[in-house]
Design an enzyme around this catalytic site. Structure first.
Site, PDB file in Angstrom:
ATOM      1  N   ARG A   5     101.387  40.997  58.251  1.00  0.00           N
ATOM      2  CA  ARG A   5     101.055  42.516  58.788  1.00  0.00           C
ATOM      3  C   ARG A   5     102.123  42.842  59.071  1.00  0.00           C
ATOM      4  NH1 ARG A   5      99.606  38.716  63.087  1.00  0.00           N
ATOM      5  NH2 ARG A   5     101.007  39.150  64.944  1.00  0.00           N
ATOM      6  N   HIS A  59     101.013  33.458  75.633  1.00  0.00           N
ATOM      7  CA  HIS A  59     100.478  33.522  74.441  1.00  0.00           C
ATOM      8  C   HIS A  59     100.224  35.123  74.312  1.00  0.00           C
ATOM      9  CE1 HIS A  59     100.331  29.810  73.766  1.00  0.00           C
ATOM     10  NE2 HIS A  59      99.306  29.137  74.247  1.00  0.00           N
ATOM     11  N   LYS A 107      95.817  27.400  58.429  1.00  0.00           N
ATOM     12  CA  LYS A 107      97.396  26.517  58.689  1.00  0.00           C
ATOM     13  C   LYS A 107      97.727  25.523  58.612  1.00  0.00           C
ATOM     14  CE  LYS A 107      97.310  30.353  61.581  1.00  0.00           C
ATOM     15  NZ  LYS A 107      97.694  31.364  61.192  1.00  0.00           N
ATOM     16  N   GLU A 127      99.561  18.464  65.575  1.00  0.00           N
ATOM     17  CA  GLU A 127     101.769  18.685  65.693  1.00  0.00           C
ATOM     18  C   GLU A 127     101.834  18.358  66.126  1.00  0.00           C
ATOM     19  OE1 GLU A 127     101.833  23.536  63.732  1.00  0.00           O
ATOM     20  OE2 GLU A 127     102.077  22.695  65.143  1.00  0.00           O
TER      21      GLU A 127
HETATM   22  C1  MV4 Z   1     103.380  24.809  69.652  1.00  0.00           C
HETATM   23  C2  MV4 Z   1     104.067  24.517  70.573  1.00  0.00           C
HETATM   24  C3  MV4 Z   1     105.035  23.177  70.923  1.00  0.00           C
HETATM   25  N1  MV4 Z   1     104.563  22.644  69.838  1.00  0.00           N
HETATM   26  N2  MV4 Z   1     103.153  23.809  68.946  1.00  0.00           N
HETATM   27  C4  MV4 Z   1     101.738  28.429  70.884  1.00  0.00           C
HETATM   28  C5  MV4 Z   1     100.868  29.585  69.468  1.00  0.00           C
HETATM   29  C6  MV4 Z   1     101.157  28.952  69.180  1.00  0.00           C
HETATM   30  N3  MV4 Z   1     101.182  30.267  68.221  1.00  0.00           N
HETATM   31  C7  MV4 Z   1     101.728  28.212  69.168  1.00  0.00           C
HETATM   32  N4  MV4 Z   1     102.345  27.748  69.965  1.00  0.00           N
HETATM   33  C8  MV4 Z   1     103.524  26.839  70.262  1.00  0.00           C
HETATM   34  N5  MV4 Z   1     102.818  25.875  70.142  1.00  0.00           N
HETATM   35  C9  MV4 Z   1     104.244  22.371  68.827  1.00  0.00           C
HETATM   36  N6  MV4 Z   1     103.814  21.046  67.777  1.00  0.00           N
HETATM   37  C10 MV4 Z   1     104.171  25.160  72.039  1.00  0.00           C
HETATM   38  C11 MV4 Z   1     103.470  26.205  71.739  1.00  0.00           C
HETATM   39  C12 MV4 Z   1     103.945  27.856  72.456  1.00  0.00           C
HETATM   40  C13 MV4 Z   1     104.733  28.026  72.770  1.00  0.00           C
HETATM   41  C14 MV4 Z   1     104.870  29.448  71.646  1.00  0.00           C
HETATM   42  C15 MV4 Z   1     105.568  30.389  71.359  1.00  0.00           C
HETATM   43  C16 MV4 Z   1     105.551  31.099  72.208  1.00  0.00           C
HETATM   44  C17 MV4 Z   1     105.277  30.568  73.468  1.00  0.00           C
HETATM   45  C18 MV4 Z   1     104.477  29.591  73.311  1.00  0.00           C
HETATM   46  C19 MV4 Z   1     104.270  29.245  74.737  1.00  0.00           C
HETATM   47  C20 MV4 Z   1     103.612  27.938  75.055  1.00  0.00           C
HETATM   48  C21 MV4 Z   1     103.130  27.245  74.401  1.00  0.00           C
END
Ligand code: MV4
Length: 504
Positions: free
Chosen positions: A294, A237, A118, A202
């Site tokens: 993918r 998630h 990442k 982040e």
């Molecule tokens: C985040 C975020 C807020 N701020 N990054 C969750 C899964 C992973 N792929 C990244 N995720 C998140 N990253 C920052 N800087 C909030 C989430 C997140 C989230 C993202 C997408 C879909 C659902 C989520 C549920 C909780 C938190």
């Protein structure tokens, strides 16, 4: 240009069957591989050839790269399609395919590696001018460095595993006093999950939307996007519902994000089908989150609104064909929604509920697609993902698509295992979902309404047990026909079942 005549599908379940369907339409023969638990699974029945590759645990079967390549060579497959999960984002596997003269249907190994890390993905996107979430571009090494960096970015922040994705090795830090312990726990989860304890920081985006763009790239330097998918309805998630177009999207934002998605694909000279994930905040600022190299679970909604078979495109690209359409020729027509059906107990913290499918009636009719693999009498193994089916509907606009989804969910009957169908029906009835005004906090925010039916669910459970028993007797020819037992109008009314049950 190399014509592909035979594809080994290194996967199982609904996605293996879905890939084979396109192969059949293209005149390509299909090879299934299967574990002990999957001897009678649908993908084995559907394929032209099937080979046993090991014991039930995926680590000894669907993740056994050497064994799968050995089978591919033995049966002279030209290519391997990895589906999603398992080996689909494993650079070493795709490299090994290439070394053995087998086409890996996906991007080059270096691209999988570059996007799998990442931090290197963030660096690549920054260099390409794609907006990324503010934060570090190197892994944080010491405790002091973590504290200094976080205080500079400003709380709240998220600490994430470099090798992560999908929520593993991720922590939200809101208070200064928790920094040391949360960085440490993210690091140790990263180490145990990915064998790599590198983490980065982040800025935290609160209540974001999760919006992703489907992209395609061919081997001739052509790149395009197939618009967005709104994926904000998630629980821990795990996505539950996806739709396209996103209710949040404006035409201007779509053009802007689409252009960045194409730039992201171009930056790595991407080949095949991929996804650029963005977080979008409530002011419509958007940030690159990660790239998935993918085919994704939710690809059918994109297929439905664009009319493009994404698996077919993957295969054509792998054969070396240039893309046959241009960005300007692509349109989003109407509205598509996907609901994921999991074999889980929604009243018991979504515990997986594997077991024997006693009875299944899948929805049909105008605008409905189901991508599944289970059948009556099939026993869902305990070893794999609990998603058993995807229900995809299309209609001319969003509100009609919601009504159609409700109708299709109403038609969907599964007995023998608990599923998320009722929970999904309740989502369709929330004002937040109906208004389109929802973000990644949707399930948490609406959990009272979504779980309130627990009392009712207990009644429903009795009904299902009784219904199952009546169907069982039907099968044994002890009872009369179903029609006489419970008239169509009241089929799912409790009293009918009770009356009939007493009569038995
Ligand atoms: C985040 C975020 C807020 N701020 N990054 C969750 C899964 C992973 N792929 C990244 N995720 C998140 N990253 C920052 N800087 C909030 C989430 C997140 C989230 C993202 C997408 C879909 C659902 C989520 C549920 C909780 C938190």
């Amino acid at each position: 240009m190399k014509k592909i005549n035979k594809i080994l599908i290194a996967n199982r379940g609904e996605i293996a069957v879905r890939i084979m369907r396109t192969c059949r339409e293209m005149g390509i023969s299909t090879v299934a591989v299967f574990s002990d638990a999957d001897r009678t699974s649908m993908h084995v029945r559907y394929a032209d050839e099937a080979y046993h590759i090991g014991p039930s645990p995926s680590s000894e079967s669907y993740l056994n790269a050497a064994k799968i390549i050995e089978v591919a060579k033995k049966c002279q497959a030209d290519a391997i399609h990895p589906g999603y999960g398992f080996l689909s984002e494993n650079a070493a596997f795709s490299r090994k395919c290439n070394e053995n003269g087998i086409i890996f249907i996906g991007p080059k190994p270096e691209v999988i590696e570059q996007m799998g890390d990442k931090i290197s993905a963030r660096l690549t996107m920054i260099a390409a001018g794609v907006p990324v979430v503010p934060g570090t571009t190197e892994s944080v090494k010491t405790e002091k460095e973590a504290i200094d960096t976080i205080m500079e970015i400003g709380l709240p922040v998220m600490v994430k595993a470099s090798a992560g994705g999908g929520g593993k090795g991720m922590r939200l830090i809101t208070e200064e006093k928790d920094i040391t312990s949360l960085v440490r726990s993210a690091r140790s989860e990263a180490k145990s999950s990915f064998g790599n304890d590198s983490v980065y920081i982040e800025k935290y985006i609160s209540s974001p939307h999760h919006i992703e763009f489907q992209i395609l790239g061919d081997q001739h330097g052509n790149f395009l996007h197939l618009f967005e998918r709104e994926c904000s309805v998630q629980r821990r998630h795990q996505k539950m519902i996806e739709e396209t177009p996103s209710p949040l999207m404006t035409p201007e934002l779509r053009i802007k994000m689409g252009e960045y998605a194409v730039e992201a694909a171009r930056a790595v000279n991407y080949t095949g089908a991929g996804t650029i994930e963005f977080l979008v905040d409530n002011d419509l600022n958007f940030y690159f989150l990660e790239m998935n190299t993918r085919l994704q679970v939710e690809h059918p909604i994109t297929e439905r609104v664009t009319g493009i078979d994404l698996v077919k495109q993957q295969i054509l690209i792998a054969e070396g064909h240039p893309l046959k359409f241009k960005q300007e020729q692509l349109r989003q027509t109407g509205h598509a929604i996907e609901c994921r059906i999991y074999a889980e107990d929604t009243d018991n913290n979504f515990m997986p509920n594997p077991g024997k499918i006693y009875n299944i009636t899948q929805p049909l009719g105008l605008g409905v697609r189901t991508d599944g693999y289970v059948y009556e009498g099939y026993e869902i193994p305990i070893y794999y993902d609990s998603m058993i089916s995807k229900l995809i509907v299309w209609a001319e606009n969003r509100s009609e698509a919601i009504e159609r989804m409700k109708r299709a969910l109403y038609e969907y009957k599964i007995t023998g295992v608990k599923t998320t169908i009722k929970f999904l029906e309740r989502i369709m009835d929330t004002t937040d979902f109906r208004s389109g005004n929802y973000d990644t906090n949707f399930i948490e925010k609406n959990k009272e309404q979504l779980l309130k039916a627990t009392k009712c669910a207990e009644d429903c459970e009795d009904m299902v047990i009784i219904a199952t028993y009546i169907e069982y007797l039907d099968q044994l020819n002890i009872a009369q026909t179903s029609k006489e037992m419970y008239p169509a109008k009241n089929r799912w009314k409790k009293y009918t079942y009770q009356k009939n049950f007493e009569r038995l």
